[in-house]
Design an enzyme around this catalytic site. Sequence first.
Site, PDB file in Angstrom:
ATOM      1  N   TRP A 280      25.894 -12.752 -18.414  1.00 42.47           N
ATOM      2  CA  TRP A 280      27.318 -12.958 -18.151  1.00 42.47           C
ATOM      3  C   TRP A 280      28.196 -12.156 -19.103  1.00 42.47           C
ATOM      4  O   TRP A 280      29.371 -12.435 -19.249  1.00 42.47           O
ATOM      5  CB  TRP A 280      27.656 -14.454 -18.273  1.00 42.47           C
ATOM      6  CG  TRP A 280      27.222 -15.260 -17.102  1.00 42.47           C
ATOM      7  CD1 TRP A 280      27.977 -15.593 -15.998  1.00 42.47           C
ATOM      8  CD2 TRP A 280      25.939 -15.856 -16.864  1.00 42.47           C
ATOM      9  NE1 TRP A 280      27.248 -16.328 -15.106  1.00 42.47           N
ATOM     10  CE2 TRP A 280      25.986 -16.517 -15.609  1.00 42.47           C
ATOM     11  CE3 TRP A 280      24.752 -15.885 -17.568  1.00 42.47           C
ATOM     12  CZ2 TRP A 280      24.902 -17.190 -15.072  1.00 42.47           C
ATOM     13  CZ3 TRP A 280      23.667 -16.561 -17.037  1.00 42.47           C
ATOM     14  CH2 TRP A 280      23.751 -17.206 -15.807  1.00 42.47           C
ATOM     15  N   CYS A 315      25.445 -16.779 -10.875  1.00 38.17           N
ATOM     16  CA  CYS A 315      25.207 -18.000 -10.090  1.00 38.17           C
ATOM     17  C   CYS A 315      24.935 -17.749  -8.610  1.00 38.17           C
ATOM     18  O   CYS A 315      24.052 -18.371  -8.026  1.00 38.17           O
ATOM     19  CB  CYS A 315      26.342 -19.001 -10.273  1.00 38.17           C
ATOM     20  SG  CYS A 315      27.897 -18.563  -9.470  1.00 38.17           S
ATOM     21  N   HIS A 374      31.547 -21.934  -8.830  1.00 30.78           N
ATOM     22  CA  HIS A 374      30.130 -21.979  -9.198  1.00 30.78           C
ATOM     23  C   HIS A 374      29.336 -22.261  -7.929  1.00 30.78           C
ATOM     24  O   HIS A 374      29.696 -23.132  -7.130  1.00 30.78           O
ATOM     25  CB  HIS A 374      29.874 -23.057 -10.247  1.00 30.78           C
ATOM     26  CG  HIS A 374      28.420 -23.174 -10.628  1.00 30.78           C
ATOM     27  ND1 HIS A 374      27.640 -22.067 -10.927  1.00 30.78           N
ATOM     28  CD2 HIS A 374      27.587 -24.242 -10.714  1.00 30.78           C
ATOM     29  CE1 HIS A 374      26.414 -22.462 -11.195  1.00 30.78           C
ATOM     30  NE2 HIS A 374      26.347 -23.765 -11.071  1.00 30.78           N
ATOM     31  N   ASP A 397      20.197 -26.766  -8.515  1.00 30.12           N
ATOM     32  CA  ASP A 397      20.899 -25.636  -9.118  1.00 30.12           C
ATOM     33  C   ASP A 397      19.926 -24.876 -10.010  1.00 30.12           C
ATOM     34  O   ASP A 397      19.341 -25.446 -10.929  1.00 30.12           O
ATOM     35  CB  ASP A 397      22.090 -26.161  -9.943  1.00 30.12           C
ATOM     36  CG  ASP A 397      23.029 -25.047 -10.373  1.00 30.12           C
ATOM     37  OD1 ASP A 397      22.660 -23.870 -10.248  1.00 30.12           O
ATOM     38  OD2 ASP A 397      24.141 -25.361 -10.846  1.00 30.12           O
ATOM     39  N   ASN A 437      34.061 -33.863 -10.876  1.00 33.26           N
ATOM     40  CA  ASN A 437      34.955 -35.011 -11.085  1.00 33.26           C
ATOM     41  C   ASN A 437      35.683 -35.052 -12.421  1.00 33.26           C
ATOM     42  O   ASN A 437      36.427 -35.989 -12.675  1.00 33.26           O
ATOM     43  CB  ASN A 437      34.160 -36.317 -10.961  1.00 33.26           C
ATOM     44  CG  ASN A 437      33.912 -36.695  -9.516  1.00 33.26           C
ATOM     45  OD1 ASN A 437      34.832 -36.945  -8.766  1.00 33.26           O
ATOM     46  ND2 ASN A 437      32.653 -36.707  -9.123  1.00 33.26           N
ATOM     47  N   GLU A 486      41.432 -38.173  -4.082  1.00 33.69           N
ATOM     48  CA  GLU A 486      42.074 -38.625  -5.318  1.00 33.69           C
ATOM     49  C   GLU A 486      43.076 -39.731  -5.007  1.00 33.69           C
ATOM     50  O   GLU A 486      43.870 -39.626  -4.077  1.00 33.69           O
ATOM     51  CB  GLU A 486      42.797 -37.438  -5.973  1.00 33.69           C
ATOM     52  CG  GLU A 486      43.113 -37.630  -7.434  1.00 33.69           C
ATOM     53  CD  GLU A 486      41.877 -37.611  -8.305  1.00 33.69           C
ATOM     54  OE1 GLU A 486      41.826 -38.440  -9.233  1.00 33.69           O
ATOM     55  OE2 GLU A 486      40.972 -36.794  -8.067  1.00 33.69           O
ATOM     56  N   TYR A 561      34.102 -14.950 -14.515  1.00 32.83           N
ATOM     57  CA  TYR A 561      34.332 -15.968 -13.483  1.00 32.83           C
ATOM     58  C   TYR A 561      33.945 -17.356 -13.969  1.00 32.83           C
ATOM     59  O   TYR A 561      34.294 -18.364 -13.369  1.00 32.83           O
ATOM     60  CB  TYR A 561      33.577 -15.613 -12.187  1.00 32.83           C
ATOM     61  CG  TYR A 561      32.114 -15.987 -12.181  1.00 32.83           C
ATOM     62  CD1 TYR A 561      31.689 -17.179 -11.610  1.00 32.83           C
ATOM     63  CD2 TYR A 561      31.142 -15.154 -12.751  1.00 32.83           C
ATOM     64  CE1 TYR A 561      30.341 -17.520 -11.597  1.00 32.83           C
ATOM     65  CE2 TYR A 561      29.812 -15.488 -12.742  1.00 32.83           C
ATOM     66  CZ  TYR A 561      29.410 -16.676 -12.167  1.00 32.83           C
ATOM     67  OH  TYR A 561      28.086 -17.034 -12.156  1.00 32.83           O
TER      68      TYR A 561
END
Length: 732
Positions: A280, A315, A374, A397, A437, A486, A561
Amino acid sequence: MSETSAPALGGRRALPRNASNAAEDDLPTVELQGLTPRGFNLQDYLNVTNVHLFKERWDSNKVDHHTDKYENNHLIVRRGQSFFIQIDFNRPYDPRRDFFRVEYVIGRYPQENKGTYIPVPVVSQLQKGKWGAKVVMREDRSVRLSIQSSPECIVGKFRMYVAVWTPYGVLRTSRNPETDTYILFNPWCEEDAVYLDDDKEREEYVLNDIGVIFYGDFNDIKTRSWSYGQFEDGILDACLYVMDRAEMDLSGRGNPIKVSRVGSAMVNAKDDEGVLVGSWDNIYAYGVPPSAWTGSVDILLEYQSTKNPVRYGQCWVFAGVFNTFLRCLGIPARVVTNYFSAHDNDANLQMDIFLEEDGNVNSKLTKDSVWNYHCWNEAWMTRSDLPVGFGGWQAVDSTPQENSDGMYRCGPASVQAIKHGHICFQFDAPFVFAEVNSDLIYITVKKDGTHVVENVDTTHIGKLIVTKEVGGDGIRDITDTYKFQEGQEEERLALETALMYGAKKSLNTEGIVKPRSDVDMDFEVEKAVLGRDFKLTITFQNNSPNRYTLSAYLSGNIVFYTGVSKTEFKKETFEVTLEPMSFKKQEVLIRAGEYMSQLLEQGFLHFFVTARVSETRDVLAKQKSTVLAIPKLIIKVRGTRMVGSDMVVTVEFTNPLKETLRNVWIYLDGPGVTKPMRKMFREIRPNSTVQWEEVCRPWVSGPRKLIASMTSDSLRHVYGELELQIQRRPSV
């Protein structure tokens, strides 16, 4: 099968671990018990002369098992579903006196109780969920069998034998690589843990070999096609090699939970010499920049052939390769993108942004980062290890972010459990919960060392979660599968559940937020094109009968990013006077010369505006990112778009910048149309155009796609694509 006694390994087990699909030991062709009488002749008994597996693409075995797209000459079937084979003997088969069975073996130390040695008995009736072989046709010296496999069978490449019983022992066919059989997960079988009941979803999440990955910014979503290429020549073997490299026990390879967890660790090279090295830092020496890859095929084939991790990935590359791995083995999978994804180092559900008293960001104290986006994966499976209701899509992931049980991996975490706050269920649910969250908290650091919470933004993180729509290239919003809206009572309950199960909030922000200021502030960034000037407009709104004076500060940063800042390229302070019940706009010109020399490959610019109201000492803070529009590659095709016919593909690029591009690589890919290829151009001068022509001969009909990318020393993330309809070859 008889097993010769072996010395105990350290006193713990009689056989070594069986952790390699590629390793093998031949079974004996003759297993005789005791002494055989004089005159005993093997030829007097049933002998196998040939085995037919009906493994051509058009044969029912491959068509019925949805494996006809694999570029592989072996038989490939899906578990839990019957398939046909034919055995030719030296004489007609007589069921009253002839006894034989088919055997499937995987690995080096086969054991029946581990599922690595499978004797398949000939039965009168096949039973669901059990291995069995039924004679469906007898003709002269041939017998045709319908073989039913177990829906819990190990997934991998099996060796096949036919064993014939004699009064004096077993006669077995010799090892024949031509009869090797691949067995995969089966989303079409109700008894399989990866069963998916919607045919269009199976078509998309298992059989589609071209995908769309979303990136960019929440306000400026960008797309790029990705060639998963799960059916391409060598990819199935490469995926099995990934599990071998992980030394994954063969007996666990029938469990999609274990397979997806091992895959999430092995697709990155962080601690296990896995497939891809992450980078990165915008420096990609001795490797391919992440933005240059057009698909997974080159990456997986290079990993298998060199036995070394491939450089480099970020990613979306990790997610693209992981998707290939899952779909290739038969696990339904998709790539998802989370906009404003929290990388919360201590999983405390709070992203703390520390401000100096003048409104500047304190970069030393601000450790958490908000990724502009992501990408991760979701895999579909039942979760027999969790209570009922938590099966379905599981977040997995492979981007190396945090350590999980000693390795860089994440998941599978039940998306349903994340939505309801049940983060106690394995694996890694607290981390994924925090990614979607967390609250964004602005904290002012006073000169006396005290911290004051200025503002809490509960809606910024996990703003939008998307994936590709089924059957098209459009966007599908799946935010509501991860979180309630929300402010809903259910959303509050999910958060309280997560806190009860151990999620932390280091600061209690309930009720701590200051009353709303009389002054509102927002700003908009003009659509910006790479290499050109653009404007940023800040709007101040006074909602009170009072007159206010504001001190404002604008900071423009070149960012990765991942939200990490590389350098500040713009700094501006100004005073604003607001009359009662009025608004004022402040325009700031961003010049190309200010950002071009520092620009990173994805063209992300991040702006942070803070303002302090002199009379009330209220602090206003807003941050936004913008993605510079980058020029595209143009792909053209001449000739007949038909299977087996040559057509000429042209890739074209015009340099719109005022500088010369050097060390330019253009990559071209298109599953079923062309193998991945690339070409280098030493330089492209300003406003110059380069063209690259290649002759391609498609071998797959139907809707296809050509995908191109370009990378250079100073400009990357340049893409182009072209949709094609390839016609079938007319039958003669």
